[in-house]
Each structure stands twice: as C-alpha cells, then as structure tokens.
Motif scaffolding. Structure first.
Motif, PDB file in Angstrom:
ATOM      1  N   GLY A  30       0.795  -1.221   0.000  1.00  0.00           N
ATOM      2  CA  GLY A  30       0.000   0.000   0.000  1.00  0.00           C
ATOM      3  C   GLY A  30       0.831   1.277   0.000  1.00  0.00           C
ATOM      4  N   PHE A  31       0.342   2.248   0.733  1.00  0.00           N
ATOM      5  CA  PHE A  31       0.959   3.581   0.751  1.00  0.00           C
ATOM      6  C   PHE A  31       2.410   3.522   1.245  1.00  0.00           C
ATOM      7  N   GLY A  32       2.657   2.719   2.292  1.00  0.00           N
ATOM      8  CA  GLY A  32       4.004   2.659   2.876  1.00  0.00           C
ATOM      9  C   GLY A  32       5.035   2.092   1.912  1.00  0.00           C
ATOM     10  N   ARG A  33       4.627   1.084   1.140  1.00  0.00           N
ATOM     11  CA  ARG A  33       5.546   0.484   0.172  1.00  0.00           C
ATOM     12  C   ARG A  33       5.899   1.499  -0.930  1.00  0.00           C
ATOM     13  N   CYS A  34       4.861   2.181  -1.391  1.00  0.00           N
ATOM     14  CA  CYS A  34       5.061   3.183  -2.435  1.00  0.00           C
ATOM     15  C   CYS A  34       5.942   4.329  -1.910  1.00  0.00           C
ATOM     16  N   LEU A  35       5.707   4.708  -0.677  1.00  0.00           N
ATOM     17  CA  LEU A  35       6.510   5.764  -0.050  1.00  0.00           C
ATOM     18  C   LEU A  35       7.981   5.345   0.031  1.00  0.00           C
ATOM     19  N   ALA A  36       8.215   4.086   0.391  1.00  0.00           N
ATOM     20  CA  ALA A  36       9.595   3.588   0.470  1.00  0.00           C
ATOM     21  C   ALA A  36      10.261   3.677  -0.901  1.00  0.00           C
ATOM     22  N   GLN A  37       9.516   3.322  -1.938  1.00  0.00           N
ATOM     23  CA  GLN A  37      10.079   3.374  -3.290  1.00  0.00           C
ATOM     24  C   GLN A  37      10.437   4.801  -3.679  1.00  0.00           C
ATOM     25  N   GLU A  38       9.530   5.730  -3.420  1.00  0.00           N
ATOM     26  CA  GLU A  38       9.780   7.127  -3.806  1.00  0.00           C
ATOM     27  C   GLU A  38      10.883   7.748  -2.960  1.00  0.00           C
ATOM     28  N   MET A  39      10.854   7.502  -1.661  1.00  0.00           N
ATOM     29  CA  MET A  39      11.891   8.073  -0.781  1.00  0.00           C
ATOM     30  C   MET A  39      13.264   7.556  -1.198  1.00  0.00           C
ATOM     31  N   SER A  40      13.337   6.276  -1.581  1.00  0.00           N
ATOM     32  CA  SER A  40      14.643   5.695  -1.903  1.00  0.00           C
ATOM     33  C   SER A  40      15.314   6.423  -3.073  1.00  0.00           C
ATOM     34  N   THR A  41      14.513   7.018  -3.939  1.00  0.00           N
ATOM     35  CA  THR A  41      15.096   7.730  -5.089  1.00  0.00           C
ATOM     36  C   THR A  41      15.597   9.125  -4.689  1.00  0.00           C
ATOM     37  N   LEU A  42      15.258   9.561  -3.493  1.00  0.00           N
ATOM     38  CA  LEU A  42      15.605  10.933  -3.071  1.00  0.00           C
ATOM     39  C   LEU A  42      16.590  10.951  -1.901  1.00  0.00           C
ATOM     40  N   LEU A  43      17.167   9.786  -1.615  1.00  0.00           N
ATOM     41  CA  LEU A  43      18.152   9.699  -0.532  1.00  0.00           C
ATOM     42  C   LEU A  43      19.547   9.574  -1.131  1.00  0.00           C
ATOM     43  N   LYS A  44      20.492  10.323  -0.568  1.00  0.00           N
ATOM     44  CA  LYS A  44      21.881  10.286  -1.064  1.00  0.00           C
ATOM     45  C   LYS A  44      22.550   8.973  -0.644  1.00  0.00           C
ATOM     46  N   PRO A  45      23.559   8.516  -1.414  1.00  0.00           N
ATOM     47  CA  PRO A  45      24.296   7.307  -1.019  1.00  0.00           C
ATOM     48  C   PRO A  45      24.791   7.406   0.426  1.00  0.00           C
ATOM     49  N   GLY A  46      24.735   6.276   1.118  1.00  0.00           N
ATOM     50  CA  GLY A  46      25.105   6.258   2.541  1.00  0.00           C
ATOM     51  C   GLY A  46      23.892   6.381   3.441  1.00  0.00           C
ATOM     52  N   SER A  47      22.745   6.658   2.815  1.00  0.00           N
ATOM     53  CA  SER A  47      21.501   6.755   3.605  1.00  0.00           C
ATOM     54  C   SER A  47      21.053   5.371   4.045  1.00  0.00           C
ATOM     55  N   VAL A  48      20.227   5.372   5.090  1.00  0.00           N
ATOM     56  CA  VAL A  48      19.703   4.111   5.633  1.00  0.00           C
ATOM     57  C   VAL A  48      18.177   4.171   5.609  1.00  0.00           C
TER      58      VAL A  48
END
Ligand SMILES: NC(=O)c1ccc[n+]([C@@H]2O[C@H](COP(=O)([O-])OP(=O)(O)OC[C@H]3O[C@@H](n4cnc5c(N)ncnc54)[C@H](OP(=O)(O)O)[C@@H]3O)[C@@H](O)[C@H]2O)c1
Length: 272
Positions: A30-48
């Motif tokens: 649902g929303f949380g999975r989609c959010l994880a996908q979108e956030m992952s594209t906006l996090l710099k390398p080294g992010s967790v």
C-alpha cells in the motif's frame, strides 16, 4: 507568470533529502511500500532506510528491488507486529546502528495502521482487551516509537528532523461503524500536534493521503456495517474516484521537499 518571490522560493526548494536515516512503518504494501520506493530515489548514497511490517516476505522482496535500483542505500527490514510490546524496541535497535554523525537528516513515517473491526457499531465494543489491542498498535506504538527515535537523535545533534503521521479525514470527522479507526486517528493527530508545540526545531506533519486503492480500502468497502458509508465507498471504487498511492505519495514528497508547512499541521491530499 512566476513572481520574483515565487522563483526565490522555488530555488530554495530541496531536490533531495540528503544523507538520511528514513524509517517507514507499514512498508510491506500500500501507501508505505510506495513511499519507500519514492523516498529511496531521493536519498543520497550512505543513507539508511528502515522498513517495518509483519510480512517478512513482502519486506524482503521490496528490499531486493530497492537494493538493485539504488547503489549505496542501506536497507534494513524489521519484521515486527507493532501491536506487541517488544516491536518498538526492535525498530529502535536497528536505528541505533546509525550514528547521527553519519547522516544529515532524519525521517520517521508513522504509516502503519489497521482499520479495526468496522462491521460493528460503538455499542458492541464492550471488550476492553479488544479496544486496548487496537489502540496499542495504532496509537501507543506510534507515540513510543516516535519518542524513542527522538531520544536517539535529539535536537542538539544538529540534524534536520521530520516526523510524519499518516493521518486521515477520520481524524477530523466521525464515520459511523468506524469507531476504533476514527478514535485512533484523532488521538494520533493530537499527539503529533502536542509534539510540534514541544519540539520547536522538529518538523511535524499530519498528512491525510485521501482515499487510496489499497487492501485497507477493499476491507473497508466489504466490511463496513454502516450501509450509507459502504455504498459510498463502493461508488468511489466503481466510478474510479480512488487515488493511486503514487499520486498521493507524490504530493507528500513535494510538501516535504518544499518544507514550508506549519509544524503540527494537518494537510489533506485534496487541500494541496
Ligand atoms: N487506504 C485508504 O483509503 C486510506 C485513507 C486515508 C488514510 N489511510 C492511511 O494510510 C496509511 C496506509 O494505509 P494503506 O491503505 O496503505 O493500508 P494497507 O494497505 O492495509 O497497509 C497497511 C500497512 O501497515 C502494516 N501493518 C498493519 N498492521 C500492522 C502491525 N500490527 N504491525 C506492523 N505493521 C502493520 C501492514 O503490513 P503487514 O500486514 O505486513 O504487517 C501494511 O504494510 C494508514 O495509516 C491508513 O490509515 C489510508
């Protein structure tokens, strides 16, 4: 035409979330999975990115997909039932593996929620254990997880810190036969409003994502006791008026990047 001040604002808007620790509850679907996908594209390398839910297989599958798409992103899955007392500690122990000196921002998305039993009316809720169980997962765990994360990453470590409560119109309006859900969402909104008053440097947002085509919607339109509400939900579905998670997550991300909302505010998809 764009005015001078609008173009200044636009140039101040962030393009990504930097090197961050990002925690998302209810990330398996649902929303949380989609959010994880979108956030992952906006996090710099080294992010967790810490993903929390009960469904181990779905979390691992998402971890595999995101790891293959994003070099330098560390993904950690926490398989836990947030209704259980030890679940918050499981998330905190994963978060503790990240030092504040390794990141420049912190995001906690309190997204996980359940609808509760919507097939009954208020007068049938006489079982204290049933109600406590619901509130434990939907209210207490969000408070205790947020508190624990804020203790791990206090104001004085100099991070940009943001806590999002995935809210609902039900936090503001009563829906017949949804007493647990409305009560939980209203309590969570107030909890995060209090937090915003207490922690001046913290960014706090209550975001109501709008009616989403997810498993929760299917459950709601199938099981809701109130006939009027059930019929209107079925109509929203059949008339194609439900939102995709992608569209709603997109709006939330825009708000977070712009970062000019009043801390503690309740923002609804349709108001933005
Ligand atoms: N769908 C809508 O129309 C709508 C409208 C307004 C607001 N919202 C809000 O949006 C958020 C996401 O909803 P959704 O529609 O994406 O719901 P969903 O499809 O039912 O997903 C809920 C997520 O929460 C997790 N979860 C549920 N119970 C849990 C527990 N005890 N412990 C840990 N994780 C648990 C689920 O994972 P597991 O099952 O793997 O644990 C899943 O990842 C919720 O806060 C919801 O209230 C939804």
């Amino acid at each position: 035409m764009e005015t001078g001040s609008e173009s200044n604002l636009a140039s101040l808007e962030k393009k990504d979330f930097g090197k961050a620790l990002c925690i998302i509850t209810g990330a398996s679907k649902g929303f949380g999975r989609c959010l994880a996908q979108e956030m992952s594209t906006l996090l710099k390398p080294g992010s967790v990115l810490i993903l929390v839910a009960r469904s181990a297989d779905k979390l691992r599958e998402l971890e595999t997909i995101l790891s293959s798409q994003r070099d330098g992103l560390v993904i950690r899955c926490v398989v836990a039932d947030l209704g259980q007392n030890d679940a918050v500690e499981s998330v905190l122990s994963e978060a503790r593996k990240t030092s504040s000196s390794d990141i420049n921002s912190l995001f906690l998305f309190n997204n996980a929620a359940s609808l509760g039993d919507v097939s009954r009316h208020v007068r049938s809720f006489t079982d204290v254990n049933e109600v406590n169980e619901y509130l434990s997962m939907n209210v207490s765990s969000a408070l205790c997880l947020t508190a624990g994360i804020l203790q791990l990453f206090p104001a004085d470590v100099g991070l940009h810190r943001c806590v999002v409560n995935v809210s609902s119109l039900c936090a503001l309006q009563p829906f017949p036969s949804w007493v647990l859900y409305c009560t939980g969402k209203a309590a969570r909104n107030m909890m995060f409003r209090v937090l915003a008053k207490e922690e001046c440097d913290l960014r706090v947002l209550n975001y109501a994502p709008g009616p989403l085509e997810t498993d929760m919607q299917v459950y709601a339109r199938t099981n809701t006791a109130d006939e009027g509400l059930r019929t209107s939900m079925a109509a929203m579905h059949s008339e194609g008026r439900l939102l995709t998670c992608e569209v709603s997550v997109g709006k939330l991300i825009k708000v977070l990047l712009k970062d000019d909302y009043e801390s503690g505010a309740h923002l609804d998809f349709y108001d933005l």
